[in-house]
Design a protein around this motif. Structure first.
Motif, PDB file in Angstrom:
ATOM      1  N   ASP A 259       0.845  -1.187   0.000  1.00 37.90           N
ATOM      2  CA  ASP A 259       0.000   0.000   0.000  1.00 37.90           C
ATOM      3  C   ASP A 259       0.887   1.246   0.000  1.00 37.90           C
ATOM      4  OD1 ASP A 259       0.916   0.357   2.614  1.00 37.90           O
ATOM      5  OD2 ASP A 259      -0.957  -0.325   3.526  1.00 37.90           O
ATOM      6  N   GLU A 260       0.271   2.403   0.114  1.00 38.40           N
ATOM      7  CA  GLU A 260       1.027   3.653  -0.005  1.00 38.40           C
ATOM      8  C   GLU A 260       2.036   3.828   1.122  1.00 38.40           C
ATOM      9  OE1 GLU A 260       0.064   8.213  -1.490  1.00 38.40           O
ATOM     10  OE2 GLU A 260      -1.545   6.773  -1.095  1.00 38.40           O
ATOM     11  N   ALA A 261       1.794   3.156   2.255  1.00 36.76           N
ATOM     12  CA  ALA A 261       2.728   3.222   3.383  1.00 36.76           C
ATOM     13  C   ALA A 261       3.822   2.169   3.273  1.00 36.76           C
ATOM     14  CB  ALA A 261       1.970   3.051   4.691  1.00 36.76           C
ATOM     15  N   GLY A 262       3.801   1.379   2.210  1.00 33.59           N
ATOM     16  CA  GLY A 262       4.811   0.347   2.019  1.00 33.59           C
ATOM     17  C   GLY A 262       4.512  -0.958   2.724  1.00 33.59           C
ATOM     18  N   LYS A 263       3.318  -1.104   3.273  1.00 34.25           N
ATOM     19  CA  LYS A 263       2.942  -2.327   3.976  1.00 34.25           C
ATOM     20  C   LYS A 263       2.515  -3.394   2.984  1.00 34.25           C
ATOM     21  CE  LYS A 263      -0.209  -4.178   7.488  1.00 34.25           C
ATOM     22  NZ  LYS A 263      -1.324  -3.869   8.422  1.00 34.25           N
ATOM     23  N   PRO A 264       3.070  -4.609   3.077  1.00 28.63           N
ATOM     24  CA  PRO A 264       2.648  -5.686   2.169  1.00 28.63           C
ATOM     25  C   PRO A 264       1.163  -6.008   2.345  1.00 28.63           C
ATOM     26  CG  PRO A 264       4.724  -6.253   3.239  1.00 28.63           C
ATOM     27  CD  PRO A 264       4.201  -5.021   3.935  1.00 28.63           C
ATOM     28  N   LEU A 265       0.471  -6.168   1.236  1.00 33.73           N
ATOM     29  CA  LEU A 265      -0.954  -6.467   1.259  1.00 33.73           C
ATOM     30  C   LEU A 265      -1.229  -7.964   1.245  1.00 33.73           C
ATOM     31  CD1 LEU A 265      -2.202  -3.731  -1.237  1.00 33.73           C
ATOM     32  CD2 LEU A 265      -2.274  -3.704   1.270  1.00 33.73           C
ATOM     33  N   ARG A 266      -0.212  -8.742   0.998  1.00 31.00           N
ATOM     34  CA  ARG A 266      -0.304 -10.199   1.021  1.00 31.00           C
ATOM     35  C   ARG A 266       1.122 -10.752   1.066  1.00 31.00           C
ATOM     36  NH1 ARG A 266       0.428 -13.659  -2.728  1.00 31.00           N
ATOM     37  NH2 ARG A 266      -1.627 -14.680  -2.722  1.00 31.00           N
ATOM     38  N   ARG A 267       1.261 -12.049   1.159  1.00 20.29           N
ATOM     39  CA  ARG A 267       2.584 -12.652   1.083  1.00 20.29           C
ATOM     40  C   ARG A 267       3.167 -12.442  -0.322  1.00 20.29           C
ATOM     41  NH1 ARG A 267       2.044 -18.665   3.370  1.00 20.29           N
ATOM     42  NH2 ARG A 267       0.424 -18.681   1.783  1.00 20.29           N
ATOM     43  N   ALA A 268       4.476 -12.410  -0.385  1.00 16.41           N
ATOM     44  CA  ALA A 268       5.156 -12.199  -1.659  1.00 16.41           C
ATOM     45  C   ALA A 268       5.040 -13.439  -2.538  1.00 16.41           C
ATOM     46  CB  ALA A 268       6.626 -11.873  -1.423  1.00 16.41           C
ATOM     47  N   LEU A 269       4.865 -13.210  -3.828  1.00 19.05           N
ATOM     48  CA  LEU A 269       4.973 -14.271  -4.827  1.00 19.05           C
ATOM     49  C   LEU A 269       6.432 -14.300  -5.267  1.00 19.05           C
ATOM     50  CD1 LEU A 269       1.961 -13.091  -4.963  1.00 19.05           C
ATOM     51  CD2 LEU A 269       1.863 -14.146  -7.217  1.00 19.05           C
ATOM     52  N   ILE A 270       7.098 -15.452  -5.119  1.00 17.71           N
ATOM     53  CA  ILE A 270       8.525 -15.499  -5.427  1.00 17.71           C
ATOM     54  C   ILE A 270       8.765 -16.139  -6.789  1.00 17.71           C
ATOM     55  CG2 ILE A 270       9.030 -15.567  -2.959  1.00 17.71           C
ATOM     56  CD1 ILE A 270      10.095 -18.477  -3.504  1.00 17.71           C
ATOM     57  N   TRP A 271      10.028 -16.278  -7.134  1.00 19.65           N
ATOM     58  CA  TRP A 271      10.446 -16.675  -8.478  1.00 19.65           C
ATOM     59  C   TRP A 271       9.953 -18.053  -8.907  1.00 19.65           C
ATOM     60  CZ3 TRP A 271      13.661 -21.015  -8.792  1.00 19.65           C
ATOM     61  CH2 TRP A 271      14.227 -21.438  -7.594  1.00 19.65           C
ATOM     62  N   MET A 272       9.513 -18.881  -7.978  1.00 24.02           N
ATOM     63  CA  MET A 272       9.023 -20.216  -8.303  1.00 24.02           C
ATOM     64  C   MET A 272       7.527 -20.229  -8.608  1.00 24.02           C
ATOM     65  SD  MET A 272      11.039 -22.140  -5.196  1.00 24.02           S
ATOM     66  CE  MET A 272      10.635 -23.824  -5.653  1.00 24.02           C
ATOM     67  N   ASP A 273       6.832 -19.126  -8.410  1.00 28.86           N
ATOM     68  CA  ASP A 273       5.376 -19.074  -8.527  1.00 28.86           C
ATOM     69  C   ASP A 273       4.953 -19.014 -10.000  1.00 28.86           C
ATOM     70  OD1 ASP A 273       2.583 -18.042  -8.503  1.00 28.86           O
ATOM     71  OD2 ASP A 273       2.948 -17.901  -6.344  1.00 28.86           O
ATOM     72  N   SER A 274       4.162 -20.002 -10.433  1.00 32.34           N
ATOM     73  CA  SER A 274       3.789 -20.112 -11.851  1.00 32.34           C
ATOM     74  C   SER A 274       2.303 -19.879 -12.107  1.00 32.34           C
ATOM     75  CB  SER A 274       4.169 -21.499 -12.384  1.00 32.34           C
ATOM     76  OG  SER A 274       3.468 -22.519 -11.680  1.00 32.34           O
ATOM     77  N   ARG A 275       1.595 -19.290 -11.140  1.00 34.92           N
ATOM     78  CA  ARG A 275       0.151 -19.139 -11.301  1.00 34.92           C
ATOM     79  C   ARG A 275      -0.245 -18.132 -12.383  1.00 34.92           C
ATOM     80  NH1 ARG A 275      -1.328 -18.483  -5.010  1.00 34.92           N
ATOM     81  NH2 ARG A 275       0.695 -17.424  -5.105  1.00 34.92           N
TER      82      ARG A 275
ATOM     83  N   GLN B 155      -3.919  -9.230 -11.005  1.00 35.80           N
ATOM     84  CA  GLN B 155      -4.845  -8.356 -11.726  1.00 35.80           C
ATOM     85  C   GLN B 155      -6.112  -9.099 -12.124  1.00 35.80           C
ATOM     86  OE1 GLN B 155      -4.033  -7.176 -15.967  1.00 35.80           O
ATOM     87  NE2 GLN B 155      -3.547  -5.194 -14.999  1.00 35.80           N
ATOM     88  N   SER B 156      -5.956 -10.334 -12.583  1.00 35.06           N
ATOM     89  CA  SER B 156      -7.088 -11.100 -13.106  1.00 35.06           C
ATOM     90  C   SER B 156      -7.848 -11.858 -12.030  1.00 35.06           C
ATOM     91  CB  SER B 156      -6.600 -12.093 -14.169  1.00 35.06           C
ATOM     92  OG  SER B 156      -6.018 -11.418 -15.254  1.00 35.06           O
ATOM     93  N   GLU B 157      -7.134 -12.397 -11.040  1.00 30.56           N
ATOM     94  CA  GLU B 157      -7.770 -13.311 -10.101  1.00 30.56           C
ATOM     95  C   GLU B 157      -7.949 -12.741  -8.699  1.00 30.56           C
ATOM     96  OE1 GLU B 157      -6.476 -17.357 -10.465  1.00 30.56           O
ATOM     97  OE2 GLU B 157      -5.597 -16.980 -12.456  1.00 30.56           O
ATOM     98  N   HIS B 158      -7.319 -11.615  -8.417  1.00 26.54           N
ATOM     99  CA  HIS B 158      -7.504 -10.937  -7.130  1.00 26.54           C
ATOM    100  C   HIS B 158      -7.667  -9.433  -7.390  1.00 26.54           C
ATOM    101  CE1 HIS B 158      -6.443 -14.569  -4.794  1.00 26.54           C
ATOM    102  NE2 HIS B 158      -5.596 -14.800  -5.781  1.00 26.54           N
ATOM    103  N   PRO B 159      -8.720  -9.060  -8.095  1.00 25.14           N
ATOM    104  CA  PRO B 159      -8.862  -7.660  -8.547  1.00 25.14           C
ATOM    105  C   PRO B 159      -8.946  -6.653  -7.409  1.00 25.14           C
ATOM    106  CG  PRO B 159     -10.885  -8.908  -8.930  1.00 25.14           C
ATOM    107  CD  PRO B 159      -9.842  -9.904  -8.558  1.00 25.14           C
ATOM    108  N   ASP B 160      -9.552  -7.027  -6.281  1.00 20.36           N
ATOM    109  CA  ASP B 160      -9.639  -6.081  -5.164  1.00 20.36           C
ATOM    110  C   ASP B 160      -8.252  -5.768  -4.614  1.00 20.36           C
ATOM    111  OD1 ASP B 160     -12.376  -6.025  -5.460  1.00 20.36           O
ATOM    112  OD2 ASP B 160     -12.766  -7.471  -3.847  1.00 20.36           O
ATOM    113  N   LEU B 161      -7.447  -6.789  -4.440  1.00 21.13           N
ATOM    114  CA  LEU B 161      -6.091  -6.573  -3.961  1.00 21.13           C
ATOM    115  C   LEU B 161      -5.286  -5.778  -4.990  1.00 21.13           C
ATOM    116  CD1 LEU B 161      -3.771  -8.881  -2.033  1.00 21.13           C
ATOM    117  CD2 LEU B 161      -2.924  -7.988  -4.189  1.00 21.13           C
ATOM    118  N   TYR B 162      -5.459  -6.100  -6.257  1.00 21.25           N
ATOM    119  CA  TYR B 162      -4.745  -5.385  -7.312  1.00 21.25           C
ATOM    120  C   TYR B 162      -5.078  -3.892  -7.266  1.00 21.25           C
ATOM    121  CZ  TYR B 162      -3.341  -3.819 -11.944  1.00 21.25           C
ATOM    122  OH  TYR B 162      -2.771  -3.118 -12.980  1.00 21.25           O
ATOM    123  N   ARG B 163      -6.345  -3.564  -7.126  1.00 18.38           N
ATOM    124  CA  ARG B 163      -6.742  -2.150  -7.087  1.00 18.38           C
ATOM    125  C   ARG B 163      -6.190  -1.450  -5.847  1.00 18.38           C
ATOM    126  NH1 ARG B 163     -11.572  -4.256  -9.380  1.00 18.38           N
ATOM    127  NH2 ARG B 163     -12.466  -4.596  -7.304  1.00 18.38           N
ATOM    128  N   ALA B 164      -6.075  -2.200  -4.757  1.00 16.76           N
ATOM    129  CA  ALA B 164      -5.575  -1.606  -3.509  1.00 16.76           C
ATOM    130  C   ALA B 164      -4.063  -1.429  -3.519  1.00 16.76           C
ATOM    131  CB  ALA B 164      -5.990  -2.472  -2.326  1.00 16.76           C
TER     132      ALA B 164
END
Length: 528
Positions: free
Chosen positions: A93-109, A158-167
């Motif tokens: 978010d604008e304060a730099g707080k993570p909105l979810r866990r990080a997707l790392i280099w192994m993530d293929s979703r 963007q496609s599967e978690h649109p609310d989080l993407y917008r936030a």
């Protein structure tokens, strides 16, 4: 702040399984370090996630422990620099707080979303021809169709978690989020941002976001960080970070580099065409080059380096050291045996492998436990042993893993030498796998090249981060780096093993060719 010969860099190496932290002088002398493990969550849908706050907590604990041990005086630390796992995404978010866990280099979703974005008229290997040409011309490469780049991560959200993407205010690479925690600035360096595939990298003095690429991928500029050149001083530690780490607010934060790029510097192979091989969790084979070039078919190209004004040949193989860890932890030993920390099980396994003849009595291991990127981009490939018999022992399996990873290195090396158009010899070796003299010798035999084992090879990423910071802060020149990285041992190819390994490597390639269609069918995405 220190002005003495002990002026040091706090070098932070954020890996997939642990934070490795070291105090290193501006001349590359490693004073000591600490390791702090952290968790990796592998999800059944191809997800691979980590908690960014756990990264930060690990860094704080390791730094405090190192200072408490007297490895370095806090007064001698003049800079902080990060070498980090690459190709990850932290939505904040604008304060730099993570909105979810990080997707790392192994993530293929994000695979299907990247394939949709890359598809177009006159498809070539899954890319629309016009899109492919634009990517190659401007960036020097193209996004992996596996979805494991930040582009795939962002399109997935963007496609599967649109609310989080917008936030989300910004999508940050792991290194860039940690730099924000250190100095309060959201920025990415020219080298780090490349795997978003939206920058024009033709002028290394002025890498910038390209409007056509942004539109082509669907990434909005406002959700991406501002860009700075590599080896940029971002500013001093912000007060909260300084207090947490036990350091002065005068300590300067440098922009850092992805692990592959930092390792290239830390290996000491910084002159053009000088090559290094890393055997870590994953592996790669890389060298600096004086030109921009791309091999899309084999997933490699020259991208901006961690050193200003330089290109680095980049590629990656998904599974190397993790294959041996997987064998140890999930097949050979139970949890009761793993609990005996006084026993170094890797040393036990290496001794058993040493008793097995070259070629492991024709047992072949395929190391594609998490798919592959280079020289083929296929996330559905899988690993396993081939040609087992009732005579196969634990030692056979261990040696076959070491050899299988080396066959994979040779597969990539074939295309690396074609790419640069010259014989590459010797090759420096770094990473956790480089601690094993047996593995170094196997690499020399399989590649038929001299292998130079860099001193303290596990610290190459941290050493590279320290060198980059020393250059940024004016304490070191790039030309001085090679002489500051000692070679511990040199391994010459054993000519008696050449014919055997040539034959087994040929069969290794046949296993890929004959089984890739089976892997594709078995590991296709199934509807629920």
């Amino acid at each position: 702040m220190s002005t003495s010969a002990n002026a040091s860099i706090l070098a932070i190496d954020l890996g997939t399984s642990a934070v490795k932290l070291a105090a290193i002088t501006t001349r590359g002398r490693i004073l000591g370090g600490e390791v702090e493990p952290h968790a990796l969550d592998l999800l059944p849908d191809g997800g691979a996630e980590q908690d960014p706050e756990a990264w930060w907590s690990a860094i704080v604990r390791a730094t405090r422990r190192m200072l408490d041990k007297g490895i370095v005086s806090a007064n001698d630390i003049i800079g902080v620099n990060i070498s980090s796992q690459w190709s990850g995404t932290v939505p904040v978010d604008e304060a730099g707080k993570p909105l979810r866990r990080a997707l790392i280099w192994m993530d293929s979703r994000g695979e299907r979303h990247v394939r949709r974005a890359a598809h177009g008229f006159m498809p070539v290997e899954g890319y629309g021809l016009a899109k492919l040409l634009a990517w190659v011309r401007l960036t020097g490469g193209a996004p992996t169709l596996s979805g494991k780049d930040p582009l795939g991560h962002i399109l997935y959200l963007q496609s599967e978690h649109p609310d989080l993407y917008r936030a989300t205010y910004k999508f940050l690479e792991p290194k860039d989020w940690l730099n924000f925690r250190l100095c309060g600035r959201m920025a990415s360096s020219y080298d780090t941002i490349t795997l978003h595939w939206v920058t024009d990298n033709r002028d290394l003095s002025r890498v910038r976001y390209d409007e056509r690429l942004l539109k082509m991928t669907g990434l909005p500029r406002e959700k991406l960080p501002d860009l700075v050149p590599p080896a940029t001083v971002l500013g001093p530690l912000q007060p909260e970070a300084a207090r947490s780490l036990g350091l002065s607010e005068k300590v300067q934060v440098v922009s850092g580099a992805p692990d592959i790029l930092a390792a290239a510097v830390g290996s000491g192979a910084v002159r053009d065409h000088e090559t290094h091989l890393c055997i870590g969790t994953s592996s790669w084979m890389s060298c600096h080059l004086p030109y921009k070039k791309t091999d899309v078919l084999h997933q490699m190209g020259t991208l901006p380096s961690a050193l200003p004004g330089r290109y680095l040949l980049t590629n990656e193989q998904e599974s190397a050291g993790i294959c041996l860890s997987f064998l140890k932890d999930n097949i050979l030993f139970g949890h009761e045996e793993l609990g005996h920390e006084s026993v170094d099980l890797f040393q036990v396994l290496e001794k058993e492998a040493e008793r097995i003849p070259a070629g492991s009595d024709q047992l072949i291991f395929m190391p594609w436990l998490n798919g592959e990127r280079s020289p083929v981009d296929d996330q559905r490939l899988r690993g396993g042993f081939f040609n087992q018999s009732l005579k196969t022992t634990r030692g056979h399996m261990v040696r076959a893993v070491l050899e299988g990873v080396a066959y994979n290195s040779r597969w990539l090396f074939t295309y690396v030498e074609k790419f640069v158009g010259r014989r590459l010899d010797p090759i420096r070796i770094i990473g956790g796998g480089a601690r094993s003299k047996l593995w170094c010798q196997i690499q020399a035999d399989v590649l038929d090249r001299r292998i130079q084992q860099v001193d303290e090879p596990v610290m190459a990423n941290a050493r590279g981060a320290a060198f980059q910071a020393a250059v940024a802060l004016g304490h070191l020149t790039v030309d001085e780096i090679p002489s500051l990285v000692p070679i511990a041992n040199t391994f010459e190819p054993n000519p008696r093993n050449r014919a055997l390994y040539d034959e087994l490597f040929s069969e290794f390639l046949n296993l890929y060719k004959q089984n890739k269609a089976i892997f594709a069918r078995l590991n296709r995405v199934r509807s629920t």
